[in-house]
Design an enzyme around this catalytic site. Structure first.
Site, short mmCIF file in Angstrom:
data_model
loop_
_atom_site.label_atom_id
_atom_site.label_comp_id
_atom_site.label_asym_id
_atom_site.label_seq_id
_atom_site.Cartn_x
_atom_site.Cartn_y
_atom_site.Cartn_z
N MET A 56 26.34 -2.38 -29.06
CA MET A 56 26.92 -1.57 -28.40
C MET A 56 25.56 -0.45 -27.44
O MET A 56 25.08 -0.36 -27.87
CB MET A 56 27.49 -0.13 -29.15
N SER A 57 26.54 -1.21 -26.31
CA SER A 57 25.45 -0.61 -25.19
C SER A 57 25.39 0.88 -25.09
O SER A 57 26.99 1.21 -25.28
CB SER A 57 26.05 -1.37 -24.26
#
Length: 159
Positions: free
Chosen positions: A1-2
């Site tokens: 996940m960014s």
């Protein structure tokens, strides 16, 4: 996940290099600290909140040093960090700069400092930038104010 946009931009500005000693102030749950560890940095993460430190410890495990306490009273060695990161830590623009003196003491010669704020509006972003600039100048730090995407504002400084 960014990571969230403010953290991604802050890390882009800081440009951490493998092996650097980085202090993150106001680490919260450790999202930025985890990104710094993944980049190969030696990370010390500081937060006033015991709950935040617990959350950071759950995310980071033993991959960084975690300190619960205030910057002004934390036992941080002089000239110990190549880079310092703080995201949404109001201390640096709302007070007379005492926190900046502590940062300056812990920053290694030639080290850099990235202070990033996600302001609630454009007027507040301008107010933060002006106050932050005044405090950095009073602390004797050379700095560059930057406007980021949305309402992000940052100051980059060098020791």
């Amino acid at each position: 996940m960014s990571p969230p946009a403010r953290i991604a931009w802050a890390l882009e500005l800081l440009a951490p290099a493998r092996g650097e000693r980085v202090l993150e102030i106001g680490c919260g749950s450790g999202v930025a600290a985890a990104e710094l560890v993944a980049a190969g940095c030696e990370v010390t993460a500081l937060d006033r909140s015991a709950k935040a430190i617990e959350a950071a410890a759950a995310r980071l495990g033993r991959r960084s040093r975690l300190i619960c306490g205030a910057l002004e009273t934390a036992d941080l060695p002089a000239a110990a960090f190549d880079a310092i990161l703080a995201i949404n830590v109001n201390l640096f623009w709302t007070t007379d700069g005492a926190g900046l003196a502590a940062l300056r003491r812990t920053l290694a010669p030639g080290g850099r400092l990235a202070l990033v704020f996600d302001a609630p509006g454009e007027a507040q972003a301008k107010r933060i930038g002006e106050a932050l600039g005044a405090n950095l100048a009073a602390a004797g730090l050379a700095f560059d104010l930057r406007k980021g995407p949305g309402r992000l504002v940052a100051a980059l400084a060098r020791a």
